[in-house]
Design a protein around this motif. Structure first.
Motif, PDB file in Angstrom:
ATOM      1  N   ILE A  21       0.836  -1.201   0.000  1.00 56.90           N
ATOM      2  CA  ILE A  21       0.000   0.000   0.000  1.00 56.90           C
ATOM      3  C   ILE A  21       0.875   1.258   0.000  1.00 56.90           C
ATOM      4  O   ILE A  21       0.590   2.224  -0.718  1.00 56.90           O
ATOM      5  CB  ILE A  21      -0.950   0.014   1.210  1.00 56.90           C
ATOM      6  N   LEU A  22       1.980   1.233   0.743  1.00 55.89           N
ATOM      7  CA  LEU A  22       2.760   2.442   0.985  1.00 55.89           C
ATOM      8  C   LEU A  22       3.995   2.584   0.097  1.00 55.89           C
ATOM      9  O   LEU A  22       4.460   3.695  -0.146  1.00 55.89           O
ATOM     10  CB  LEU A  22       3.201   2.479   2.452  1.00 55.89           C
ATOM     11  N   SER A  61      -2.428   2.175   7.020  1.00 57.01           N
ATOM     12  CA  SER A  61      -1.675   2.385   5.781  1.00 57.01           C
ATOM     13  C   SER A  61      -2.399   3.348   4.849  1.00 57.01           C
ATOM     14  O   SER A  61      -1.759   4.185   4.193  1.00 57.01           O
ATOM     15  CB  SER A  61      -1.434   1.043   5.082  1.00 57.01           C
ATOM     16  N   LEU A  65      -0.841   6.787   3.520  1.00 57.00           N
ATOM     17  CA  LEU A  65      -0.727   7.008   2.080  1.00 57.00           C
ATOM     18  C   LEU A  65      -1.377   8.322   1.669  1.00 57.00           C
ATOM     19  O   LEU A  65      -0.850   9.038   0.807  1.00 57.00           O
ATOM     20  CB  LEU A  65      -1.366   5.842   1.312  1.00 57.00           C
ATOM     21  N   ARG A  66      -2.504   8.647   2.268  1.00 58.01           N
ATOM     22  CA  ARG A  66      -3.175   9.910   1.920  1.00 58.01           C
ATOM     23  C   ARG A  66      -2.270  11.105   2.204  1.00 58.01           C
ATOM     24  O   ARG A  66      -2.208  12.047   1.411  1.00 58.01           O
ATOM     25  CB  ARG A  66      -4.492  10.019   2.685  1.00 58.01           C
ATOM     26  N   ARG A  69       0.732  11.157  -0.312  1.00 55.52           N
ATOM     27  CA  ARG A  69       0.409  11.634  -1.660  1.00 55.52           C
ATOM     28  C   ARG A  69       0.728  13.119  -1.809  1.00 55.52           C
ATOM     29  O   ARG A  69       1.190  13.570  -2.851  1.00 55.52           O
ATOM     30  CB  ARG A  69      -1.071  11.385  -1.965  1.00 55.52           C
ATOM     31  N   GLU A 111       0.281   3.409  -8.159  1.00 58.10           N
ATOM     32  CA  GLU A 111       0.174   4.838  -7.866  1.00 58.10           C
ATOM     33  C   GLU A 111      -0.972   5.489  -8.639  1.00 58.10           C
ATOM     34  O   GLU A 111      -1.413   6.587  -8.298  1.00 58.10           O
ATOM     35  CB  GLU A 111       1.492   5.548  -8.196  1.00 58.10           C
ATOM     36  N   PRO A 115      -6.130   5.687  -2.689  1.00 61.59           N
ATOM     37  CA  PRO A 115      -5.767   4.815  -1.566  1.00 61.59           C
ATOM     38  C   PRO A 115      -6.775   3.692  -1.323  1.00 61.59           C
ATOM     39  O   PRO A 115      -6.374   2.552  -1.056  1.00 61.59           O
ATOM     40  CB  PRO A 115      -5.706   5.792  -0.382  1.00 61.59           C
ATOM     41  N   ARG A 118      -6.503   1.126  -4.114  1.00 60.49           N
ATOM     42  CA  ARG A 118      -5.254   0.377  -3.953  1.00 60.49           C
ATOM     43  C   ARG A 118      -5.398  -0.702  -2.891  1.00 60.49           C
ATOM     44  O   ARG A 118      -4.986  -1.860  -3.086  1.00 60.49           O
ATOM     45  CB  ARG A 118      -4.138   1.355  -3.581  1.00 60.49           C
TER      46      ARG A 118
END
Length: 309
Positions: A21-22, A61, A65-66, A69, A111, A115, A118
């Motif tokens: 995820i990351l 995660s 991730l947010r 970004r 990518e 999120p 994903r």
């Protein structure tokens, strides 16, 4: 089993989810640690420890991730995932999906997704979670998760990476590639590269890097064949390693500090893409990091006919 034993048994799965995820080893390790703290602090034992921990790591995660970004929008040059040497989670039934999904090409393709897309895509397509558990993990209905998966598949379909099926053939080609780099054999390099090969570096503005992506076998072979012999004259060593499940190598300076990690995409008997990770922040989990600027200056002196310091 005790809480610790249950957690340690599932740790490889949790890290594997978080990393995909990351795209960051350090952030995935932090998410795993935070998941343990929440599990340990829980006053009751969940009905399913796997479901509880998978939900926790997925939500953590997604949140990370947010925020990541936003940082990536300001990133200097191409962004690559942090190099991963070993994926500890093993599942013979999902071995192909696991190996392909951790490659740099696949992580870069991910990518394109939001999120949530994903997370849903990975939990379903890679880890084979059922929709009930996915819905709980991302806090959406099962119907919404199915729609998220449809959108994610549509985004991923056209760009899905392909790799040489025979692992031994991939490794043999990689060995010849790194041997040619060592000797500065430009002609030998050229024969190993696809006509439209790409050489891309991620320095993040913190390490010497190519001014742009280098395209074509002639350009790439000439550049690599001129640069690497001078680096090796400084005592730089090449340590062949799988990088994100694909053939690659870690280069270290004369003191054993990490200079860069290189990953190769191999298909149809040729190297299709060469990705070099030079950003020191992305190499720190591999060990002490070299001063790439100092190494570059010293290598330039050698190419100009000077002496090493």
């Amino acid at each position: 089993m005790s809480k610790v034993e249950e957690f340690e048994e599932l740790r490889p799965l949790l890290f594997s989810i978080a990393y995909r995820i990351l795209g960051s080893v350090s952030e995935a390790e932090d998410a795993v640690q935070e998941t343990w703290l929440r599990f340990d602090a829980s006053p009751t034992r969940p009905t399913s420890t796997k479901a509880f921990l998978s939900t926790t790591i997925t939500r953590l995660s997604i949140d990370v991730l947010r925020s990541a970004r936003v940082r990536r929008e300001e990133y200097v040059g191409p962004w690559f995932p942090e190099p991963l040497l070993t994926d500890l989670y093993q599942d013979p039934v999902r071995s192909v999906e696991l190996a392909d999904s951790v490659s740099m090409a696949a992580l870069l393709l991910l990518e394109r997704l939001s999120p949530l897309e994903r997370a849903v895509f990975l939990l379903r397509e890679v880890f084979a979670f059922d929709f009930e558990d996915i819905a709980a993990a991302v806090d959406r209905s099962e119907a919404a998760c199915r729609q998220l998966l449809v959108r994610a598949r549509r985004h991923m379909h056209d760009g899905r990476p392909r790799f040489e099926a025979d692992r031994q053939e991939r490794q043999e080609l990689a060995d010849r590639f790194f041997d040619a780099l060592r000797t500065g054999d430009i002609g030998g390099l050229r024969t190993l590269l696809s006509a439209d090969v790409q050489l891309v570096g991620d320095g993040g503005g913190k390490a010497p890097n190519f001014a742009r992506t280098i395209h074509g076998a002639d350009n790439v072979s000439r550049l690599l064949g001129s640069v690497f012999p001078s680096l090796l004259a400084l005592g730089i060593t090449c340590e062949p390693r799988d990088i994100n499940g694909q053939p690659g190598a870690i280069y270290r300076d004369r003191d054993g500090r990490v200079l860069q990690a290189i990953a190769l995409d191999v298909l149809d008997g040729h190297v299709q893409t060469i990705r070099a990770v030079l950003n020191p922040d992305k190499l720190a989990h591999l060990g002490p990091v070299a001063d790439a600027w100092a190494v570059t200056r010293e290598a330039q002196r050698i190419r100009r006919g000077g002496h090493t310091s």
